[in-house]
Design a protein around this motif. Structure first.
Motif, short mmCIF file in Angstrom:
data_model
loop_
_atom_site.label_atom_id
_atom_site.label_comp_id
_atom_site.label_asym_id
_atom_site.label_seq_id
_atom_site.Cartn_x
_atom_site.Cartn_y
_atom_site.Cartn_z
N VAL A 15 0.85 -1.18 0.00
CA VAL A 15 0.00 0.00 0.00
C VAL A 15 0.89 1.24 0.00
O VAL A 15 1.86 1.31 0.75
CB VAL A 15 -0.92 0.00 1.25
N GLU A 16 0.53 2.19 -0.83
CA GLU A 16 1.29 3.44 -0.89
C GLU A 16 0.49 4.53 -0.21
O GLU A 16 -0.70 4.70 -0.50
CB GLU A 16 1.56 3.82 -2.34
N VAL A 17 1.12 5.24 0.71
CA VAL A 17 0.47 6.35 1.40
C VAL A 17 1.34 7.60 1.27
O VAL A 17 2.53 7.50 1.00
CB VAL A 17 0.21 6.04 2.90
N ARG A 18 0.73 8.74 1.46
CA ARG A 18 1.46 10.01 1.40
C ARG A 18 1.72 10.50 2.82
O ARG A 18 0.85 10.43 3.67
CB ARG A 18 0.65 11.05 0.64
N VAL A 19 2.93 10.98 3.01
CA VAL A 19 3.33 11.52 4.30
C VAL A 19 3.79 12.96 4.07
O VAL A 19 4.67 13.21 3.26
CB VAL A 19 4.48 10.70 4.93
N ARG A 20 3.16 13.87 4.77
CA ARG A 20 3.58 15.28 4.66
C ARG A 20 4.85 15.47 5.48
O ARG A 20 4.95 14.99 6.61
CB ARG A 20 2.48 16.19 5.19
N ILE A 21 5.79 16.16 4.86
CA ILE A 21 7.03 16.46 5.56
C ILE A 21 7.26 17.97 5.57
O ILE A 21 6.76 18.70 4.72
CB ILE A 21 8.24 15.73 4.93
N GLN A 22 7.99 18.40 6.57
CA GLN A 22 8.41 19.79 6.66
C GLN A 22 9.90 19.81 6.41
O GLN A 22 10.65 19.03 7.00
CB GLN A 22 8.12 20.37 8.06
N ILE A 23 10.32 20.70 5.51
CA ILE A 23 11.74 20.81 5.18
C ILE A 23 12.19 22.22 5.51
O ILE A 23 11.54 23.19 5.15
CB ILE A 23 11.99 20.53 3.68
N GLU A 24 13.30 22.30 6.21
CA GLU A 24 13.89 23.60 6.50
C GLU A 24 15.38 23.58 6.19
O GLU A 24 16.01 22.53 6.27
CB GLU A 24 13.64 24.01 7.95
N ARG A 25 15.87 24.72 5.82
CA ARG A 25 17.31 24.83 5.56
C ARG A 25 17.97 25.34 6.83
O ARG A 25 17.58 26.38 7.37
CB ARG A 25 17.58 25.79 4.40
N LEU B 256 4.42 11.29 10.90
CA LEU B 256 5.21 10.07 11.11
C LEU B 256 6.28 10.36 12.17
O LEU B 256 7.42 10.72 11.85
CB LEU B 256 5.84 9.62 9.80
N PRO B 257 5.91 10.24 13.45
CA PRO B 257 6.86 10.51 14.52
C PRO B 257 8.14 9.70 14.37
O PRO B 257 8.11 8.55 13.95
CB PRO B 257 6.09 10.08 15.78
N GLY B 258 9.24 10.33 14.66
CA GLY B 258 10.54 9.66 14.56
C GLY B 258 11.24 9.91 13.26
O GLY B 258 12.41 9.58 13.11
N MET B 259 10.55 10.51 12.30
CA MET B 259 11.19 10.78 11.02
C MET B 259 12.01 12.06 11.11
O MET B 259 11.46 13.15 11.27
CB MET B 259 10.15 10.92 9.91
N VAL B 260 13.30 11.92 11.02
CA VAL B 260 14.22 13.04 11.02
C VAL B 260 15.29 12.73 9.98
O VAL B 260 15.98 11.72 10.08
CB VAL B 260 14.89 13.25 12.40
#
Length: 71
Positions: free
Chosen positions: A2-12, A25-29
């Motif tokens: 199954v393919e799902v979409r996960v929103r991510i925040q990107i900062e420089r 998705l807690p833990g995603m760094v």
């Protein structure tokens, strides 16, 4: 699979690298030098985290669970 979409925040960061995290998705760094790298690595990390949830019998985070339930 199954393919799902996960929103991510990107900062420089001041150091010139990019940092990606996800409230869904807690833990995603993820840290990388370019946007292309961070997108590729983030996808791999997200998949590894979801695989870990499944492998250990843990419940998926709510945002992902809603997507899977809708399928």
């Amino acid at each position: 699979m199954v393919e799902v979409r996960v929103r991510i925040q990107i900062e420089r960061l001041q150091e010139g690298v990019f940092l990606a995290t996800s409230n869904e998705l807690p833990g995603m760094v993820v840290q990388a030098g370019t946007l292309a790298e961070i997108m590729e690595i983030a996808q791999d990390v997200a998949q590894a985290l979801v695989d870990s949830y499944v492998e250990h019998g843990d419940e998926l985070p709510p945002a992902l669970r809603r997507q899977v339930d809708a399928i």
